[in-house]
Design a protein around this motif. Structure first.
Motif, PDB file in Angstrom:
ATOM      1  N   LEU A  83      28.080  24.428  32.023  1.00  0.00           N
ATOM      2  CA  LEU A  83      27.241  25.630  31.957  1.00  0.00           C
ATOM      3  C   LEU A  83      27.915  26.817  32.626  1.00  0.00           C
ATOM      4  O   LEU A  83      27.917  27.936  32.095  1.00  0.00           O
ATOM      5  N   VAL A  84      28.506  26.576  33.790  1.00  0.00           N
ATOM      6  CA  VAL A  84      29.205  27.641  34.520  1.00  0.00           C
ATOM      7  C   VAL A  84      30.388  28.149  33.705  1.00  0.00           C
ATOM      8  O   VAL A  84      30.633  29.354  33.636  1.00  0.00           O
ATOM      9  N   GLU A  85      31.093  27.249  33.052  1.00  0.00           N
ATOM     10  CA  GLU A  85      32.245  27.660  32.236  1.00  0.00           C
ATOM     11  C   GLU A  85      31.806  28.561  31.080  1.00  0.00           C
ATOM     12  O   GLU A  85      32.452  29.564  30.775  1.00  0.00           O
ATOM     13  N   ARG A  86      30.697  28.223  30.446  1.00  0.00           N
ATOM     14  CA  ARG A  86      30.188  29.083  29.368  1.00  0.00           C
ATOM     15  C   ARG A  86      29.774  30.455  29.906  1.00  0.00           C
ATOM     16  O   ARG A  86      30.006  31.477  29.255  1.00  0.00           O
ATOM     17  N   LEU A  87      29.157  30.474  31.071  1.00  0.00           N
ATOM     18  CA  LEU A  87      28.764  31.749  31.687  1.00  0.00           C
ATOM     19  C   LEU A  87      29.999  32.556  32.086  1.00  0.00           C
ATOM     20  O   LEU A  87      30.011  33.783  31.981  1.00  0.00           O
ATOM     21  N   ARG A  88      31.058  31.864  32.506  1.00  0.00           N
ATOM     22  CA  ARG A  88      32.302  32.552  32.867  1.00  0.00           C
ATOM     23  C   ARG A  88      32.924  33.198  31.627  1.00  0.00           C
ATOM     24  O   ARG A  88      33.353  34.353  31.668  1.00  0.00           O
ATOM     25  N   LYS A  89      32.937  32.466  30.530  1.00  0.00           N
ATOM     26  CA  LYS A  89      33.498  33.009  29.291  1.00  0.00           C
ATOM     27  C   LYS A  89      32.723  34.224  28.807  1.00  0.00           C
ATOM     28  O   LYS A  89      33.292  35.100  28.151  1.00  0.00           O
ATOM     29  N   ALA A  90      31.437  34.293  29.140  1.00  0.00           N
ATOM     30  CA  ALA A  90      30.606  35.441  28.760  1.00  0.00           C
ATOM     31  C   ALA A  90      30.680  36.548  29.819  1.00  0.00           C
ATOM     32  O   ALA A  90      29.983  37.551  29.713  1.00  0.00           O
ATOM     33  N   ASP A  91      31.517  36.355  30.840  1.00  0.00           N
ATOM     34  CA  ASP A  91      31.703  37.320  31.928  1.00  0.00           C
ATOM     35  C   ASP A  91      30.423  37.539  32.746  1.00  0.00           C
ATOM     36  O   ASP A  91      30.205  38.618  33.285  1.00  0.00           O
ATOM     37  N   LEU A  92      29.588  36.509  32.815  1.00  0.00           N
ATOM     38  CA  LEU A  92      28.354  36.610  33.593  1.00  0.00           C
ATOM     39  C   LEU A  92      28.520  36.043  35.000  1.00  0.00           C
ATOM     40  O   LEU A  92      27.755  36.372  35.900  1.00  0.00           O
ATOM     41  N   VAL A  93      29.530  35.170  35.164  1.00  0.00           N
ATOM     42  CA  VAL A  93      29.878  34.629  36.488  1.00  0.00           C
ATOM     43  C   VAL A  93      31.395  34.588  36.617  1.00  0.00           C
ATOM     44  O   VAL A  93      32.120  34.643  35.621  1.00  0.00           O
ATOM     45  N   GLU A  94      31.837  34.493  37.854  1.00  0.00           N
ATOM     46  CA  GLU A  94      33.261  34.232  38.098  1.00  0.00           C
ATOM     47  C   GLU A  94      33.359  33.002  38.974  1.00  0.00           C
ATOM     48  O   GLU A  94      32.470  32.718  39.780  1.00  0.00           O
ATOM     49  N   ARG A  95      34.407  32.252  38.762  1.00  0.00           N
ATOM     50  CA  ARG A  95      34.609  31.035  39.551  1.00  0.00           C
ATOM     51  C   ARG A  95      36.035  30.990  40.065  1.00  0.00           C
ATOM     52  O   ARG A  95      36.957  31.443  39.395  1.00  0.00           O
ATOM     53  N   LYS A  96      36.170  30.467  41.262  1.00  0.00           N
ATOM     54  CA  LYS A  96      37.509  30.276  41.828  1.00  0.00           C
ATOM     55  C   LYS A  96      37.455  29.133  42.823  1.00  0.00           C
ATOM     56  O   LYS A  96      36.384  28.777  43.317  1.00  0.00           O
ATOM     57  N   ASN A  97      38.615  28.569  43.088  1.00  0.00           N
ATOM     58  CA  ASN A  97      38.680  27.470  44.040  1.00  0.00           C
ATOM     59  C   ASN A  97      38.272  27.967  45.414  1.00  0.00           C
ATOM     60  O   ASN A  97      38.652  29.062  45.835  1.00  0.00           O
ATOM     61  N   CYS A  98      37.515  27.153  46.107  1.00  0.00           N
ATOM     62  CA  CYS A  98      37.049  27.472  47.453  1.00  0.00           C
ATOM     63  C   CYS A  98      38.233  27.451  48.405  1.00  0.00           C
ATOM     64  O   CYS A  98      39.047  26.531  48.383  1.00  0.00           O
ATOM     65  N   GLU A  99      38.319  28.474  49.237  1.00  0.00           N
ATOM     66  CA  GLU A  99      39.440  28.550  50.183  1.00  0.00           C
ATOM     67  C   GLU A  99      39.317  27.505  51.288  1.00  0.00           C
ATOM     68  O   GLU A  99      40.323  27.030  51.802  1.00  0.00           O
ATOM     69  N   LEU A 100      38.091  27.134  51.661  1.00  0.00           N
ATOM     70  CA  LEU A 100      37.879  26.167  52.741  1.00  0.00           C
ATOM     71  C   LEU A 100      38.012  24.723  52.279  1.00  0.00           C
ATOM     72  O   LEU A 100      38.435  23.857  53.032  1.00  0.00           O
ATOM     73  N   ASP A 101      37.648  24.445  51.042  1.00  0.00           N
ATOM     74  CA  ASP A 101      37.707  23.096  50.496  1.00  0.00           C
ATOM     75  C   ASP A 101      38.330  23.166  49.106  1.00  0.00           C
ATOM     76  O   ASP A 101      37.686  23.584  48.149  1.00  0.00           O
ATOM     77  N   ARG A 102      39.568  22.748  48.983  1.00  0.00           N
ATOM     78  CA  ARG A 102      40.329  22.886  47.735  1.00  0.00           C
ATOM     79  C   ARG A 102      39.664  22.138  46.570  1.00  0.00           C
ATOM     80  O   ARG A 102      39.919  22.432  45.421  1.00  0.00           O
ATOM     81  N   ARG A 103      38.826  21.136  46.880  1.00  0.00           N
ATOM     82  CA  ARG A 103      38.167  20.375  45.812  1.00  0.00           C
ATOM     83  C   ARG A 103      36.934  21.093  45.278  1.00  0.00           C
ATOM     84  O   ARG A 103      36.458  20.785  44.202  1.00  0.00           O
ATOM     85  N   ALA A 104      36.397  22.016  46.053  1.00  0.00           N
ATOM     86  CA  ALA A 104      35.169  22.715  45.663  1.00  0.00           C
ATOM     87  C   ALA A 104      35.492  23.981  44.874  1.00  0.00           C
ATOM     88  O   ALA A 104      36.591  24.533  44.971  1.00  0.00           O
ATOM     89  N   VAL A 105      34.518  24.431  44.107  1.00  0.00           N
ATOM     90  CA  VAL A 105      34.647  25.653  43.310  1.00  0.00           C
ATOM     91  C   VAL A 105      33.535  26.609  43.739  1.00  0.00           C
ATOM     92  O   VAL A 105      32.380  26.206  43.856  1.00  0.00           O
ATOM     93  N   ASP A 106      33.907  27.855  44.009  1.00  0.00           N
ATOM     94  CA  ASP A 106      32.931  28.888  44.342  1.00  0.00           C
ATOM     95  C   ASP A 106      32.561  29.643  43.073  1.00  0.00           C
ATOM     96  O   ASP A 106      33.424  30.002  42.271  1.00  0.00           O
ATOM     97  N   VAL A 107      31.276  29.886  42.885  1.00  0.00           N
ATOM     98  CA  VAL A 107      30.782  30.598  41.715  1.00  0.00           C
ATOM     99  C   VAL A 107      29.974  31.794  42.196  1.00  0.00           C
ATOM    100  O   VAL A 107      29.134  31.663  43.084  1.00  0.00           O
ATOM    101  N   LYS A 108      30.259  32.964  41.607  1.00  0.00           N
ATOM    102  CA  LYS A 108      29.526  34.192  41.942  1.00  0.00           C
ATOM    103  C   LYS A 108      29.051  34.858  40.667  1.00  0.00           C
ATOM    104  O   LYS A 108      29.726  34.812  39.645  1.00  0.00           O
ATOM    105  N   ILE A 109      27.905  35.503  40.756  1.00  0.00           N
ATOM    106  CA  ILE A 109      27.393  36.256  39.625  1.00  0.00           C
ATOM    107  C   ILE A 109      28.142  37.584  39.540  1.00  0.00           C
ATOM    108  O   ILE A 109      28.496  38.175  40.565  1.00  0.00           O
ATOM    109  N   THR A 110      28.429  38.029  38.335  1.00  0.00           N
ATOM    110  CA  THR A 110      29.135  39.303  38.125  1.00  0.00           C
ATOM    111  C   THR A 110      28.113  40.431  37.952  1.00  0.00           C
ATOM    112  O   THR A 110      26.924  40.173  37.732  1.00  0.00           O
TER     113      THR A 110
END
Length: 153
Positions: A83-110
């Protein structure tokens, strides 16, 4: 004449009131879900995507992890990463690897995601109309009864 569950599903009788209540709850739940699906179609998102955007707006300006989104989703069966990937492709969210935990992904609304929610907020009363036959007192009672059912969750 008002509708009742027996008439709507051509049921002659139920085994007991508990069974009737459960069938009615499922029927009404499906009816409300269908209304929501139709409503969100015009915004080119799903109910689950809307749920994610709402969670992210609540977190804004902070990011949320995929795990936080999973915990807070209404539909616990959702594939949040997809779901997050589809929202990212629509430019509604952005995702990037978490700086504190390399296994986690941070998601923010655009900003585009925030604007979409603002647009939806202006029309969301359309969805509330399915509750219009209930008084404020009845809505409060319904909420109490549903909360009581959730004690078994």
């Amino acid at each position: 004449m008002s509708n009742n569950i027996e008439k709507l599903i051509s049921q002659k009788a139920f085994n007991n009131e508990h069974h009737k209540g459960l069938v009615s709850l499922i029927f009404v739940g499906n009816w409300v879900t269908s209304r929501h699906q139709q409503f969100f179609k015009k915004f080119d998102i799903t109910m689950q995507q809307y749920n994610i955007l709402r969670i992210l707006r609540g977190q804004h300006p902070k990011a949320a992890t995929i795990n936080l989104l999973k915990e807070r989703m209404l539909d616990k069966m959702s594939d949040v990463s997809r779901l997050v990937e589809r929202l990212r492709k629509a430019d509604l969210v952005e995702r990037k690897n978490c700086e504190l935990d390399r296994r986690a992904v941070d998601v923010k609304i655009t900003p585009k995601g925030l604007q979409l929610l603002k647009t939806i907020d202006e029309e969301i009363a359309e969805l509330d109309s399915c509750m219009k036959s209930l008084s404020e007192k009845e809505i409060i009672q319904l909420n109490k009864l549903l909360d009581k059912m959730l004690d078994n969750y």
